[in-house]
Design a protein around this motif. Structure first.
Motif, mmCIF file in Angstrom:
data_model
loop_
_atom_site.group_PDB
_atom_site.id
_atom_site.type_symbol
_atom_site.label_atom_id
_atom_site.label_comp_id
_atom_site.label_asym_id
_atom_site.label_seq_id
_atom_site.Cartn_x
_atom_site.Cartn_y
_atom_site.Cartn_z
ATOM 1 N N TYR A 292 63.850 1.605 12.221
ATOM 2 C CA TYR A 292 64.372 2.071 10.936
ATOM 3 C C TYR A 292 65.627 2.902 11.137
ATOM 4 O O TYR A 292 65.982 3.274 12.256
ATOM 5 C CB TYR A 292 63.328 2.903 10.198
ATOM 6 C CG TYR A 292 63.138 4.309 10.749
ATOM 7 C CD1 TYR A 292 63.543 5.421 10.021
ATOM 8 C CD2 TYR A 292 62.549 4.529 12.004
ATOM 9 C CE1 TYR A 292 63.379 6.707 10.514
ATOM 10 C CE2 TYR A 292 62.380 5.803 12.503
ATOM 11 C CZ TYR A 292 62.795 6.895 11.754
ATOM 12 O OH TYR A 292 62.650 8.165 12.246
ATOM 13 N N ALA B 38 61.147 4.737 0.678
ATOM 14 C CA ALA B 38 61.806 3.821 1.602
ATOM 15 C C ALA B 38 62.153 2.482 0.947
ATOM 16 O O ALA B 38 63.317 2.074 0.914
ATOM 17 C CB ALA B 38 60.917 3.586 2.825
ATOM 18 N N THR B 39 61.149 1.815 0.396
ATOM 19 C CA THR B 39 61.373 0.467 -0.134
ATOM 20 C C THR B 39 62.130 0.479 -1.457
ATOM 21 O O THR B 39 63.017 -0.343 -1.684
ATOM 22 C CB THR B 39 60.026 -0.262 -0.311
ATOM 23 O OG1 THR B 39 59.334 -0.259 0.949
ATOM 24 C CG2 THR B 39 60.240 -1.703 -0.761
ATOM 25 N N GLN C 241 65.177 3.536 -0.980
ATOM 26 C CA GLN C 241 65.914 3.245 0.271
ATOM 27 C C GLN C 241 66.573 4.495 0.856
ATOM 28 O O GLN C 241 67.717 4.476 1.301
ATOM 29 C CB GLN C 241 66.939 2.142 0.043
ATOM 30 C CG GLN C 241 66.294 0.792 -0.294
ATOM 31 C CD GLN C 241 67.224 -0.374 -0.088
ATOM 32 O OE1 GLN C 241 68.375 -0.346 -0.490
ATOM 33 N NE2 GLN C 241 66.718 -1.421 0.572
ATOM 34 N N GLN C 242 65.805 5.583 0.848
ATOM 35 C CA GLN C 242 66.285 6.803 1.493
ATOM 36 C C GLN C 242 66.225 6.663 3.014
ATOM 37 O O GLN C 242 66.930 7.364 3.736
ATOM 38 C CB GLN C 242 65.460 8.002 1.010
ATOM 39 C CG GLN C 242 65.697 8.307 -0.463
ATOM 40 C CD GLN C 242 64.789 9.386 -0.989
ATOM 41 O OE1 GLN C 242 63.721 9.657 -0.426
ATOM 42 N NE2 GLN C 242 65.194 10.031 -2.080
ATOM 43 N N TRP C 243 65.329 5.822 3.495
ATOM 44 C CA TRP C 243 65.353 5.334 4.875
ATOM 45 C C TRP C 243 64.962 3.865 4.816
ATOM 46 O O TRP C 243 64.236 3.439 3.923
ATOM 47 C CB TRP C 243 64.441 6.136 5.799
ATOM 48 C CG TRP C 243 63.042 6.326 5.329
ATOM 49 C CD1 TRP C 243 61.964 5.557 5.606
ATOM 50 C CD2 TRP C 243 62.536 7.413 4.511
ATOM 51 N NE1 TRP C 243 60.826 6.062 5.012
ATOM 52 C CE2 TRP C 243 61.157 7.200 4.342
ATOM 53 C CE3 TRP C 243 63.149 8.542 3.919
ATOM 54 C CZ2 TRP C 243 60.369 8.066 3.590
ATOM 55 C CZ3 TRP C 243 62.343 9.390 3.177
ATOM 56 C CH2 TRP C 243 60.980 9.157 3.019
ATOM 57 N N ILE C 244 65.448 3.080 5.754
ATOM 58 C CA ILE C 244 65.337 1.622 5.653
ATOM 59 C C ILE C 244 64.718 1.034 6.921
ATOM 60 O O ILE C 244 65.159 1.338 8.035
ATOM 61 C CB ILE C 244 66.725 0.994 5.397
ATOM 62 C CG1 ILE C 244 67.298 1.517 4.070
ATOM 63 C CG2 ILE C 244 66.635 -0.538 5.379
ATOM 64 C CD1 ILE C 244 68.725 1.111 3.811
#
Length: 281
Positions: free
Chosen positions: A89, A161-162, A165-168
């Motif tokens: 990620y 996340a999903t 989308q703060q982390w991918i």
């Protein structure tokens, strides 16, 4: 002479105000300015530090904060660089603030609030809010707190996340786009810094502060903090629904189920365990 609780009143009122704002954060709309969201997100962190200082003293609170921030940051930096800790990620620029070694340091502050809330729940259930936790009790309480923190991640990660989308996740995963690897990594990382915090709490100076009489409302505040997280998750579809498409709302509603039927029961167990505490009023 009976110890009076009058000097604690300003602290108590201030903590209740911060706690109320933490619950009210659930009503912030999806389109709110990023600085507003960030500011409100820091309120549980301030609450956790203030409450921790009153519980175990300033030195223990700040050393614990440092342990959580440093260990979680190193874990995240290693995870982003190698994919070994949580999976493959990355953090994009912008949503969570500036990046350092590919990690937004501000997120570590949030981890501290989550860790403290989870520890309050675990020590409440384990009967060790006012006494030392040693040996197997120390390990057991740490494991329970790590599970409590992992449950919060289980309930919130797909949304952040999903959807946001703060982390991918580069390769996706079976849990709403997230690899199961992530939750194992999260559990063991949180267990690592929680064990350090527990060791700090067993120092003589910290134990003396922990043993000081405190009103029942103080313990209620500490345990209530954990509930701010599932409360926010459960209200997401109602408050933010109009800003997202159908697929996002499907994920949001699934997270409501996880929050209500996995996180809330642990929170209620912590609240109910307070009934057996001997406190100073």
């Amino acid at each position: 002479m009976t110890q009076t609780t009058r000097p604690q009143v300003p602290h108590s009122v201030g903590l209740w105000i911060l706690l109320a704002i933490s619950f009210a954060a659930a009503f912030v709309p999806a389109g709110a300015n990023g600085s507003v969201t960030l500011l409100i997100g820091m309120v549980p962190v301030v609450f956790a530090m203030w409450h921790f200082i009153r519980w175990a003293g300033a030195q223990t609170a700040w050393l614990s904060f440092l342990a959580v921030v440093v260990i979680s940051f190193l874990g995240e930096a290693l995870g982003v660089a190698t994919g070994l800790v949580f999976g493959n990620y990355y953090y994009p620029d912008g949503p969570l603030g500036p990046l350092l070694l590919g990690v937004p340091p501000l997120i570590q502050f949030q981890y501290f609030a989550m860790a403290y809330a989870s520890l309050m729940i675990a020590r409440s259930i384990g009967g060790s809010l006012t006494v030392a936790a040693r040996g197997w009790m120390l390990f057991g309480v740490s494991v329970m707190a790590a599970f409590g923190m992992t449950l919060l991640d289980l309930a919130s990660d797909p949304w952040h996340a999903t959807v946001l989308q703060q982390w991918i996740w580069r390769d996706g995963g079976p849990y709403f786009g997230i690899p199961i690897h992530n939750f194992f990594g999260w559990f063991f990382e949180t267990l690592a810094f929680l064990l350090v915090v527990q060791a700090l709490l067993n120092r003589t100076k910290a134990l003396a502060k922990i043993a000081e009489p405190k009103p029942r409302g103080f313990w209620l505040q500490g345990v209530l903090l954990y509930g701010t997280f599932p409360f926010t998750i459960a209200l997401t579809p109602l408050v933010q629904g109009s800003a997202f498409d159908h697929d996002a709302l499907v994920i949001a509603n699934a997270m409501v189920g996880v929050a209500l039927f996995a996180v809330v029961p642990l929170w209620l167990a912590g609240l109910l365990s307070l009934r057996n505490m001997k406190t100073h009023e």
